[in-house]
Design an enzyme around this catalytic site. Sequence first.
Site, PDB file in Angstrom:
ATOM      1  N   ASP A  51     -43.210 -15.712  13.061  1.00  0.00           N
ATOM      2  CA  ASP A  51     -42.347 -16.484  12.156  1.00  0.00           C
ATOM      3  C   ASP A  51     -41.150 -16.990  12.962  1.00  0.00           C
ATOM      4  O   ASP A  51     -40.697 -16.324  13.891  1.00  0.00           O
ATOM      5  CB  ASP A  51     -41.850 -15.567  11.023  1.00  0.00           C
ATOM      6  N   ILE A 100     -44.887 -22.356  15.047  1.00  0.00           N
ATOM      7  CA  ILE A 100     -46.268 -22.854  15.097  1.00  0.00           C
ATOM      8  C   ILE A 100     -46.337 -24.266  15.670  1.00  0.00           C
ATOM      9  O   ILE A 100     -47.428 -24.773  15.924  1.00  0.00           O
ATOM     10  CB  ILE A 100     -46.961 -22.817  13.709  1.00  0.00           C
ATOM     11  N   TYR A 118     -45.274 -32.786   0.510  1.00  0.00           N
ATOM     12  CA  TYR A 118     -45.747 -31.396   0.668  1.00  0.00           C
ATOM     13  C   TYR A 118     -47.231 -31.284   0.317  1.00  0.00           C
ATOM     14  O   TYR A 118     -48.033 -30.727   1.076  1.00  0.00           O
ATOM     15  CB  TYR A 118     -44.920 -30.469  -0.223  1.00  0.00           C
ATOM     16  N   LYS A 126     -50.502 -30.194   2.712  1.00  0.00           N
ATOM     17  CA  LYS A 126     -51.384 -29.046   2.454  1.00  0.00           C
ATOM     18  C   LYS A 126     -52.842 -29.507   2.414  1.00  0.00           C
ATOM     19  O   LYS A 126     -53.739 -28.816   2.857  1.00  0.00           O
ATOM     20  CB  LYS A 126     -51.011 -28.333   1.148  1.00  0.00           C
ATOM     21  N   ILE A 181     -31.927 -23.316 -16.611  1.00  0.00           N
ATOM     22  CA  ILE A 181     -31.951 -24.792 -16.622  1.00  0.00           C
ATOM     23  C   ILE A 181     -33.401 -25.240 -16.525  1.00  0.00           C
ATOM     24  O   ILE A 181     -34.127 -24.837 -15.604  1.00  0.00           O
ATOM     25  CB  ILE A 181     -31.134 -25.375 -15.460  1.00  0.00           C
TER      26      ILE A 181
HETATM   27  P1  NAD Z   1     -41.887 -19.031   2.420  1.00  0.00           P
HETATM   28  O1  NAD Z   1     -41.013 -20.209   2.707  1.00  0.00           O
HETATM   29  O2  NAD Z   1     -41.263 -17.807   1.837  1.00  0.00           O
HETATM   30  O3  NAD Z   1     -42.689 -18.625   3.724  1.00  0.00           O
HETATM   31  C1  NAD Z   1     -43.017 -19.523   4.760  1.00  0.00           C
HETATM   32  C2  NAD Z   1     -42.694 -18.842   6.063  1.00  0.00           C
HETATM   33  O4  NAD Z   1     -43.056 -19.711   7.129  1.00  0.00           O
HETATM   34  C3  NAD Z   1     -41.198 -18.516   6.250  1.00  0.00           C
HETATM   35  O5  NAD Z   1     -41.046 -17.165   6.629  1.00  0.00           O
HETATM   36  C4  NAD Z   1     -40.755 -19.456   7.372  1.00  0.00           C
HETATM   37  O6  NAD Z   1     -39.689 -18.923   8.153  1.00  0.00           O
HETATM   38  C5  NAD Z   1     -42.053 -19.627   8.132  1.00  0.00           C
HETATM   39  N1  NAD Z   1     -42.071 -20.857   8.924  1.00  0.00           N
HETATM   40  C6  NAD Z   1     -41.696 -22.105   8.513  1.00  0.00           C
HETATM   41  N2  NAD Z   1     -41.832 -22.957   9.533  1.00  0.00           N
HETATM   42  C7  NAD Z   1     -42.320 -22.242  10.595  1.00  0.00           C
HETATM   43  C8  NAD Z   1     -42.668 -22.577  11.921  1.00  0.00           C
HETATM   44  N3  NAD Z   1     -42.536 -23.824  12.393  1.00  0.00           N
HETATM   45  N4  NAD Z   1     -43.147 -21.594  12.727  1.00  0.00           N
HETATM   46  C9  NAD Z   1     -43.265 -20.323  12.283  1.00  0.00           C
HETATM   47  N5  NAD Z   1     -42.928 -19.948  11.035  1.00  0.00           N
HETATM   48  C10 NAD Z   1     -42.469 -20.899  10.203  1.00  0.00           C
HETATM   49  O7  NAD Z   1     -43.047 -19.567   1.470  1.00  0.00           O
HETATM   50  P2  NAD Z   1     -44.137 -18.779   0.611  1.00  0.00           P
HETATM   51  O8  NAD Z   1     -43.840 -19.055  -0.804  1.00  0.00           O
HETATM   52  O9  NAD Z   1     -44.274 -17.383   1.074  1.00  0.00           O
HETATM   53  O10 NAD Z   1     -45.445 -19.604   0.980  1.00  0.00           O
HETATM   54  C11 NAD Z   1     -46.385 -19.164   1.965  1.00  0.00           C
HETATM   55  C12 NAD Z   1     -47.539 -20.152   2.036  1.00  0.00           C
HETATM   56  O11 NAD Z   1     -48.179 -20.229   0.758  1.00  0.00           O
HETATM   57  C13 NAD Z   1     -47.135 -21.571   2.399  1.00  0.00           C
HETATM   58  O12 NAD Z   1     -48.099 -22.098   3.263  1.00  0.00           O
HETATM   59  C14 NAD Z   1     -47.145 -22.317   1.081  1.00  0.00           C
HETATM   60  O13 NAD Z   1     -47.425 -23.675   1.256  1.00  0.00           O
HETATM   61  C15 NAD Z   1     -48.260 -21.586   0.352  1.00  0.00           C
HETATM   62  N6  NAD Z   1     -48.122 -21.642  -1.114  1.00  0.00           N
HETATM   63  C16 NAD Z   1     -47.102 -20.969  -1.741  1.00  0.00           C
HETATM   64  C17 NAD Z   1     -47.005 -21.027  -3.130  1.00  0.00           C
HETATM   65  C18 NAD Z   1     -45.928 -20.304  -3.893  1.00  0.00           C
HETATM   66  O14 NAD Z   1     -45.908 -20.396  -5.133  1.00  0.00           O
HETATM   67  N7  NAD Z   1     -45.022 -19.574  -3.254  1.00  0.00           N
HETATM   68  C19 NAD Z   1     -47.944 -21.788  -3.866  1.00  0.00           C
HETATM   69  C20 NAD Z   1     -48.942 -22.463  -3.174  1.00  0.00           C
HETATM   70  C21 NAD Z   1     -49.034 -22.357  -1.796  1.00  0.00           C
END
Ligand code: NAD
Length: 329
Positions: free
Chosen positions: A46, A72, A159, A163, A218
Amino acid sequence: MLASGAENTIIREIMEKVVVTGGAGFIGSHLAEELASQDYHVIILDDLSTGRQENIDRLLSHNNVEFIRGSITDLMFLRQVFQDVSYVFHLAALSRVQRSIADPLTTNDINVKGTLNVMLAAKENGVKRVIYSSSSAIYGESSVLPQSETLPPNPVSPYALTKLVGEFYCSIFNQIYNLSTISLRYFNVFGSGQDPLSPYANVIPLFIDRITQELPPIIFGDGEQSRDFVYVDDVVRANILAINKGVDGVYNIGSGISTTINELAKAILTNVQKELKPIYEKPRSGDPRHTLADISKASQLGYKPGYNLEEGLKASIPIYLSETNRNRN
Ligand code: NAD
């Protein structure tokens, strides 16, 4: 007795190695914790851009968990980290619709180029399967409910588009390079570890945070828009099932239950025993009106949700509250 440094190294070497990209984030930290408890050697990768060190602090005392900070977007770095790795759980992303509208370029760099890098490094290192975190956002505005994996995608935000590109990369790497990949399309995930103080916070932590401060929630629009809220433990279980179940492809991961935002506000107010009238503001762009998962295909993975909204709220609200109090102090 605690294991010494040398013993830790030996223990890790005999365990199967997995990488969780985005492992310091909301979902990634829950997943890393469960994988560690199942005796995998877990590498949390991360850059801490939106993830938080405190999400993983408690995990780093396990002798089978390592944290490597990096991005990444750096292919050379990924090539090194993925050496001898069996499975990659790819969660790292800029994961907010509104943020992608404000900054589509960075969203594209991380979610598209970053995902391509993950696929390349995984292929070159002979990774057995990449489990990709996709999103129900790719369905966009769809008049058909529930949404099944066969519906044509209709992304309505940068976004969502990124995806979808990630899913296509999964499929292309599978077909051309024989890399096993599986895409899990999560619906609205909730649980402890979601930051209500972030400028792009999700609706559930935001509502809990406001309501417990005696502030009305809200709601953007009339509140009759609906979501499929899925508890984070169910999403973690789906990822672990995806290690060796199911054929390569795309699977919805939701609860299969529709909840309007008005109903959500009411459920949280009831849980914390408060009476507050929501404030209604104008709707936001990029947010689809309704989402609801058809989860029949995910049963091929052995997936069945274990929590409904009320059960998930009951399990997570006390943790949300203690985390928020800690972060404020
Ligand atoms: P989050 O923002 O809490 O986690 C994402 C993590 O990725 C963070 O820890 C961030 O520091 C890390 N990150 C971002 N850019 C990076 C990079 N360049 N290199 C390394 N690390 C990096 O989000 P989340 O809610 O835990 O989501 C996780 C995954 O699930 C994502 O891919 C998101 O698109 C997908 N997702 C989440 C939800 C939801 O409701 N939370 C719904 C659908 C899909």
